[in-house]
Motif scaffolding. Structure first.
Motif, mmCIF file in Angstrom:
data_model
loop_
_atom_site.group_PDB
_atom_site.id
_atom_site.type_symbol
_atom_site.label_atom_id
_atom_site.label_comp_id
_atom_site.label_asym_id
_atom_site.label_seq_id
_atom_site.Cartn_x
_atom_site.Cartn_y
_atom_site.Cartn_z
ATOM 1 N N ILE A 133 6.911 42.886 39.121
ATOM 2 C CA ILE A 133 7.786 41.375 40.121
ATOM 3 C C ILE A 133 9.386 42.231 39.812
ATOM 4 C CG2 ILE A 133 8.590 39.599 39.856
ATOM 5 C CD1 ILE A 133 6.291 39.161 37.818
ATOM 6 N N GLU A 134 9.372 42.451 41.770
ATOM 7 C CA GLU A 134 11.055 43.010 41.670
ATOM 8 C C GLU A 134 11.869 42.191 41.821
ATOM 9 O OE1 GLU A 134 10.312 46.518 44.268
ATOM 10 O OE2 GLU A 134 8.677 45.434 45.286
ATOM 11 N N TYR A 135 11.034 40.993 42.369
ATOM 12 C CA TYR A 135 12.908 39.745 43.350
ATOM 13 C C TYR A 135 12.115 38.606 42.687
ATOM 14 C CZ TYR A 135 14.215 44.225 45.541
ATOM 15 O OH TYR A 135 15.248 45.225 45.165
ATOM 16 N N GLY A 136 12.628 37.228 42.446
ATOM 17 C CA GLY A 136 13.093 35.978 42.243
ATOM 18 C C GLY A 136 12.834 35.905 40.918
ATOM 19 N N ILE A 137 12.451 34.703 40.759
ATOM 20 C CA ILE A 137 11.891 34.123 38.753
ATOM 21 C C ILE A 137 10.371 33.886 38.890
ATOM 22 C CG2 ILE A 137 12.026 31.682 41.065
ATOM 23 C CD1 ILE A 137 13.140 30.671 37.598
ATOM 24 N N ILE A 138 10.050 34.424 37.348
ATOM 25 C CA ILE A 138 9.152 33.328 37.102
ATOM 26 C C ILE A 138 9.099 33.277 35.440
ATOM 27 C CG2 ILE A 138 8.006 36.155 37.831
ATOM 28 C CD1 ILE A 138 7.859 37.202 35.114
ATOM 29 N N HIS A 139 8.258 32.128 35.455
ATOM 30 C CA HIS A 139 7.926 31.688 34.294
ATOM 31 C C HIS A 139 6.806 31.749 34.142
ATOM 32 C CE1 HIS A 139 8.113 27.031 32.688
ATOM 33 N NE2 HIS A 139 6.794 26.860 33.289
ATOM 34 N N GLN A 182 18.016 31.953 41.732
ATOM 35 C CA GLN A 182 16.792 32.098 42.023
ATOM 36 C C GLN A 182 16.871 32.892 43.655
ATOM 37 O OE1 GLN A 182 14.170 28.978 43.167
ATOM 38 N NE2 GLN A 182 12.294 30.278 43.319
ATOM 39 N N VAL A 183 18.019 31.878 44.453
ATOM 40 C CA VAL A 183 18.165 32.946 46.409
ATOM 41 C C VAL A 183 18.484 33.872 45.553
ATOM 42 C CG1 VAL A 183 19.411 32.081 47.653
ATOM 43 C CG2 VAL A 183 18.194 30.346 46.807
ATOM 44 N N LEU A 184 19.879 34.216 44.516
ATOM 45 C CA LEU A 184 20.238 35.748 44.365
ATOM 46 C C LEU A 184 18.952 36.648 44.358
ATOM 47 C CD1 LEU A 184 23.839 34.926 42.903
ATOM 48 C CD2 LEU A 184 23.425 35.003 44.593
ATOM 49 N N CYS A 185 18.382 36.072 43.445
ATOM 50 C CA CYS A 185 17.327 37.523 42.665
ATOM 51 C C CYS A 185 16.518 37.503 43.216
ATOM 52 C CB CYS A 185 16.779 36.674 41.204
ATOM 53 S SG CYS A 185 18.291 36.730 40.016
ATOM 54 N N SER A 186 16.447 36.754 44.411
ATOM 55 C CA SER A 186 15.002 36.806 45.480
ATOM 56 C C SER A 186 15.656 37.695 46.836
ATOM 57 C CB SER A 186 14.263 35.744 46.086
ATOM 58 O OG SER A 186 13.918 34.824 44.874
#
Length: 406
Positions: free
Chosen positions: A254-260, A301-305
């Motif tokens: 996983i490189e970008y975004g959010i995980i839950h 989430q937007v920034l990390c995506s």
């Protein structure tokens, strides 16, 4: 404002909270959502592409063309049903086919457990079920492996769909007769052994393969109540949890975004992986993070995506975990205990408690209470905020089964 080529962020799924958050960032965006929201979007000046996410994924080229017309560079999934779409669209927009494969991995609970197992991550025993006979056999073998004798209480197993969010379609099997409650139309399903320990979730914001902010959400009652940051008794395992999340990120590439992800921790600190999602979590967790820490997780989430987000932007945005929280924020989701609602019943002692923040309970237009599916049909939420996590936990347990609807 003149847009650079490939400068927009696309939100996949309709969420006013997400729309308001990205709008405040002053960055170009477009929302992809169900057609019934088009009039509202047009009236309020929201760039909008109508789309039904239950369409075949093979029509992704069609949607990608529409996104290109808006100079889109990245898509952000809001709901479970849009994760796969974000994967294939980002794969096309960034010319990286592997991104679609990763999204499929994050939607299939059986596949993700196998990937975790291959990486040496602790998971329970699991198998796929294609018929009720498969469930009978798995249940029998698990209990035989645990040396259960006739007359002893069986060890339960869990049966759930591969791609549904939360507890939708989840069955706990404690007795072979419980299998008969499962409809044949629900197959195939995932079967897994019961894991002991305290269940919790993490919300990890990831950029360039690194965890930039890690929240630990403590569950008081699964699908019913939770709070953040976690209590000291759970936060003491943060070093081990951080290592586990970093291992998960590396294993799933996983490189970008959010995980839950959801985990179980035993009293000795052993961690077991449950499952992982790649979208906004349920349980109002994003709202709780914002209340406790003061930043918008939707903006995070937007920034990390966005691969183009700089290190400086990330460092300026995220606070320090736990120590920068202003208190513990909790949510208690309310489920009616009646079949028909006539009025709200909010006790005065709750309204006047210093930890009571707000509620959004409501009298529905139709008084008849809808049939519950998983934990998805709560009728409003009570929010708490205070310094003492044990007081919040106590309040949630006290009002867990209270009749807020009469």
């Amino acid at each position: 404002m003149v847009e650079k080529k490939g400068s927009r962020t696309a939100l996949l799924g309709w969420s006013l909270q997400a729309i308001e958050a990205i709008d405040k960032m002053k960055r170009p965006y477009v929302v992809v959502g169900p057609p019934e929201f088009k009039d509202f979007a047009d009236t309020n000046g929201i760039p909008f592409i109508p789309w039904q996410f239950d369409l075949s994924i093979e029509r992704s080229d069609e949607l990608c063309e529409k996104l290109n017309e808006f100079n889109t560079k990245v898509t952000v999934p809001i709901y479970e049903e849009t994760v796969e779409w974000a994967g294939i669209l980002n794969a096309k927009l960034r010319n990286n086919p592997r991104l679609y494969k990763k999204s499929l991995l994050l939607r299939d609970k059986g596949l993700m457990k196998r990937r975790a197992q291959l990486a040496g991550i602790r998971v329970g025993i699991f198998e796929e079920a294609y018929s009720k006979d498969d469930i009978y056999w798995f249940f029998k073998r698990v209990n035989e492996a645990l040396l259960k004798l006739d007359g002893e209480v069986n060890e339960p197993i869990h049966v759930k769909p591969f791609d549904k969010a939360g507890t939708v379609g989840h069955h706990m099997i404690r007795d072979p007769r419980d299998v008969d409650k499962i409809n044949d139309s629900e197959f195939p399903l995932l079967m897994e052994s019961h894991l002991e320990g305290q269940e919790f979730s993490c919300e990890a914001f990831i950029h360039n393969g690194k965890v930039r902010f890690l929240n630990i959400t403590e569950y008081v009652e699964l699908g019913h109540s939770n709070f953040i940051p976690a209590s000291p008794s759970l936060e003491k395992w943060r070093p081990q949890i951080t290592v586990a999340i970093e291992k998960l990120v590396a294993a799933f590439e996983i490189e970008y975004g959010i995980i839950h992800p959801e985990y179980f921790v035993t009293p000795d600190g052993t961690l077991y992986f449950g499952e992982v999602a790649a979208r906004v979590p349920g349980g109002h967790i994003f709202e709780l993070i914002e209340k406790a820490y003061g930043f918008s997780p939707f903006q995070a989430q937007v920034l990390c995506s966005d691969p183009d987000t700089t290190e400086e932007e990330l460092k300026a945005f995220f606070p320090k975990e736990v120590v920068s929280a202003q208190g513990h924020a909790g949510s208690l989701m309310v489920y009616p205990n009646v079949k028909s609602i006539n009025k709200l019943n909010l006790p005065e002692e709750l309204k006047t408690h210093s930890y009571f923040d707000k509620h959004d309970m409501f009298i529905p237009v139709t008084s008849k209470v809808a049939e519950r599916v998983g934990f998805g049909n709560h009728y409003g939420t009570i929010f708490f905020f205070g310094k003492d996590s044990e007081e919040i936990r106590s309040l949630m347990k006290k009002y867990e089964n209270y009749d807020f609807y009469l």
